[in-house]
Design a protein around this motif. Structure first.
Motif, PDB file in Angstrom:
ATOM      1  N   GLY A  47       0.715  -1.082   0.108  1.00  0.00           N
ATOM      2  CA  GLY A  47       0.053   0.080  -0.067  1.00  0.00           C
ATOM      3  C   GLY A  47       0.909   1.219   0.092  1.00  0.00           C
ATOM      4  O   GLY A  47       0.163   2.324  -0.395  1.00  0.00           O
ATOM      5  N   GLU A  48       2.098   1.131   0.335  1.00  0.00           N
ATOM      6  CA  GLU A  48       3.067   2.288   0.232  1.00  0.00           C
ATOM      7  C   GLU A  48       3.187   2.873  -1.288  1.00  0.00           C
ATOM      8  O   GLU A  48       2.955   2.124  -2.150  1.00  0.00           O
ATOM      9  CB  GLU A  48       4.248   2.043   0.761  1.00  0.00           C
ATOM     10  N   SER A  49       3.305   4.136  -1.587  1.00  0.00           N
ATOM     11  CA  SER A  49       3.662   4.332  -2.665  1.00  0.00           C
ATOM     12  C   SER A  49       5.091   4.050  -3.089  1.00  0.00           C
ATOM     13  O   SER A  49       6.070   3.968  -2.290  1.00  0.00           O
ATOM     14  CB  SER A  49       3.797   6.368  -2.754  1.00  0.00           C
ATOM     15  N   ALA A  50       5.156   3.748  -4.414  1.00  0.00           N
ATOM     16  CA  ALA A  50       6.411   3.099  -4.791  1.00  0.00           C
ATOM     17  C   ALA A  50       7.193   4.306  -5.779  1.00  0.00           C
ATOM     18  O   ALA A  50       6.735   4.375  -6.659  1.00  0.00           O
ATOM     19  CB  ALA A  50       6.063   2.112  -5.153  1.00  0.00           C
ATOM     20  N   ASP A  51       8.525   4.386  -5.343  1.00  0.00           N
ATOM     21  CA  ASP A  51       9.063   5.442  -6.237  1.00  0.00           C
ATOM     22  C   ASP A  51      10.448   4.639  -6.670  1.00  0.00           C
ATOM     23  O   ASP A  51      11.329   5.563  -7.177  1.00  0.00           O
ATOM     24  CB  ASP A  51       9.315   6.462  -5.537  1.00  0.00           C
ATOM     25  N   ALA A  52      10.522   3.627  -6.502  1.00  0.00           N
ATOM     26  CA  ALA A  52      11.944   2.881  -6.866  1.00  0.00           C
ATOM     27  C   ALA A  52      11.734   1.433  -6.876  1.00  0.00           C
ATOM     28  O   ALA A  52      10.506   0.716  -6.416  1.00  0.00           O
ATOM     29  CB  ALA A  52      12.901   3.144  -5.738  1.00  0.00           C
ATOM     30  N   ALA A  53      12.558   0.661  -7.699  1.00  0.00           N
ATOM     31  CA  ALA A  53      12.423  -0.819  -7.569  1.00  0.00           C
ATOM     32  C   ALA A  53      13.748  -1.127  -6.749  1.00  0.00           C
ATOM     33  O   ALA A  53      14.739  -0.495  -6.574  1.00  0.00           O
ATOM     34  CB  ALA A  53      12.588  -1.242  -8.956  1.00  0.00           C
ATOM     35  N   TYR A  54      13.797  -2.165  -6.415  1.00  0.00           N
ATOM     36  CA  TYR A  54      15.116  -3.006  -5.757  1.00  0.00           C
ATOM     37  C   TYR A  54      15.550  -4.305  -6.295  1.00  0.00           C
ATOM     38  O   TYR A  54      14.822  -5.159  -6.823  1.00  0.00           O
ATOM     39  CB  TYR A  54      14.685  -3.412  -4.130  1.00  0.00           C
ATOM     40  N   VAL A  55      16.905  -4.407  -6.541  1.00  0.00           N
ATOM     41  CA  VAL A  55      17.494  -5.486  -6.942  1.00  0.00           C
ATOM     42  C   VAL A  55      18.097  -6.183  -5.750  1.00  0.00           C
ATOM     43  O   VAL A  55      19.025  -5.642  -5.073  1.00  0.00           O
ATOM     44  CB  VAL A  55      18.681  -5.260  -8.048  1.00  0.00           C
ATOM     45  N   VAL A  56      17.880  -7.227  -5.526  1.00  0.00           N
ATOM     46  CA  VAL A  56      18.453  -8.212  -4.465  1.00  0.00           C
ATOM     47  C   VAL A  56      19.962  -8.534  -4.595  1.00  0.00           C
ATOM     48  O   VAL A  56      19.952  -9.462  -5.740  1.00  0.00           O
ATOM     49  CB  VAL A  56      17.594  -9.263  -4.082  1.00  0.00           C
ATOM     50  N   GLN A  57      20.740  -8.079  -3.871  1.00  0.00           N
ATOM     51  CA  GLN A  57      22.359  -8.477  -4.121  1.00  0.00           C
ATOM     52  C   GLN A  57      22.642  -9.503  -3.420  1.00  0.00           C
ATOM     53  O   GLN A  57      23.162 -10.812  -3.865  1.00  0.00           O
ATOM     54  CB  GLN A  57      23.181  -7.176  -3.719  1.00  0.00           C
ATOM     55  N   GLU A  58      22.219  -9.749  -2.144  1.00  0.00           N
ATOM     56  CA  GLU A  58      22.358 -10.705  -0.992  1.00  0.00           C
ATOM     57  C   GLU A  58      21.321 -10.958  -0.307  1.00  0.00           C
ATOM     58  O   GLU A  58      20.648  -9.950   0.154  1.00  0.00           O
ATOM     59  CB  GLU A  58      23.749 -10.438  -0.165  1.00  0.00           C
ATOM     60  N   GLY A  59      21.183 -12.295   0.210  1.00  0.00           N
ATOM     61  CA  GLY A  59      19.976 -12.616   1.194  1.00  0.00           C
ATOM     62  C   GLY A  59      18.747 -12.745   0.418  1.00  0.00           C
ATOM     63  O   GLY A  59      18.923 -13.127  -0.793  1.00  0.00           O
ATOM     64  N   SER A  60      17.632 -12.698   1.105  1.00  0.00           N
ATOM     65  CA  SER A  60      16.343 -12.886   0.640  1.00  0.00           C
ATOM     66  C   SER A  60      15.255 -12.159   1.302  1.00  0.00           C
ATOM     67  O   SER A  60      15.258 -11.644   2.177  1.00  0.00           O
ATOM     68  CB  SER A  60      16.236 -14.643   0.526  1.00  0.00           C
ATOM     69  N   PHE A  61      14.011 -12.045   0.544  1.00  0.00           N
ATOM     70  CA  PHE A  61      12.986 -11.518   0.922  1.00  0.00           C
ATOM     71  C   PHE A  61      11.777 -12.342   0.784  1.00  0.00           C
ATOM     72  O   PHE A  61      11.718 -12.897  -0.066  1.00  0.00           O
ATOM     73  CB  PHE A  61      12.834  -9.905   0.213  1.00  0.00           C
TER      74      PHE A  61
END
Length: 154
Positions: free
Chosen positions: A46-60
């Motif tokens: 529900g938050e406004s999205a102003d960027a994308a993310y690329v996962v470098q390390e770890g997990s989500f």
């Protein structure tokens, strides 16, 4: 990581790889690296999205908070929130780090400026989005047909 390392990393992400090396250099220079503790929320549904993310390390864990759904786990190389690169949007899911993780944040303003400077990259991206949209439409028609939809699966 150096700019060259970041470019090589972005080249491993299919949506970004199609842009080409020079556009990726712009993204690598302007992207922000961020460390996220295990259990920390990167963003909420529900938050406004102003960027994308690329996962470098770890997990989500990406959870839409719909009852009965467990969500999706993503790891290194995953592009999270790519629609936010192109248009204003709300986050469709909450992203929580499953372990200590690192992401590269690509702001929409940076991405759009890069596309302005590299029209060939913009065309390749447009063509990829069009192909994915056409594939999704075909798949929805198949499902509709199996469910006895009004168009008979056409």
């Amino acid at each position: 990581m150096s700019i060259e390392d970041d470019i090589r990393f972005f080249e491993q992400v299919s949506t970004l790889a199609l842009l080409g090396r020079e556009p990726l250099r712009i993204l690598a220079i302007g992207a922000e690296s961020r460390y996220v503790h295990g259990g920390e929320i990167l963003f909420r549904r529900g938050e406004s999205a102003d960027a994308a993310y690329v996962v470098q390390e770890g997990s989500f864990q990406l959870a839409s908070e719909v009852q009965g759904q467990t969500g999706v786990m993503v790891g290194p190389g995953a592009l999270i929130g790519e629609i936010a690169l192109l248009t204003e949007a709300k986050r469709p899911a909450t992203a929580t780090a499953c372990e200590p993780s690192t992401v590269m944040r690509i702001p929409r303003t940076l991405f759009l400026k890069m596309l302005e400077g590299y029209p060939d990259a913009a065309r390749r991206l447009r063509d990829r989005i069009l192909a994915r949209t056409e594939q999704a439409t075909r798949e929805m028609r198949k499902v509709r047909g199996k469910l006895g939809g009004a168009d008979g699966g056409k």
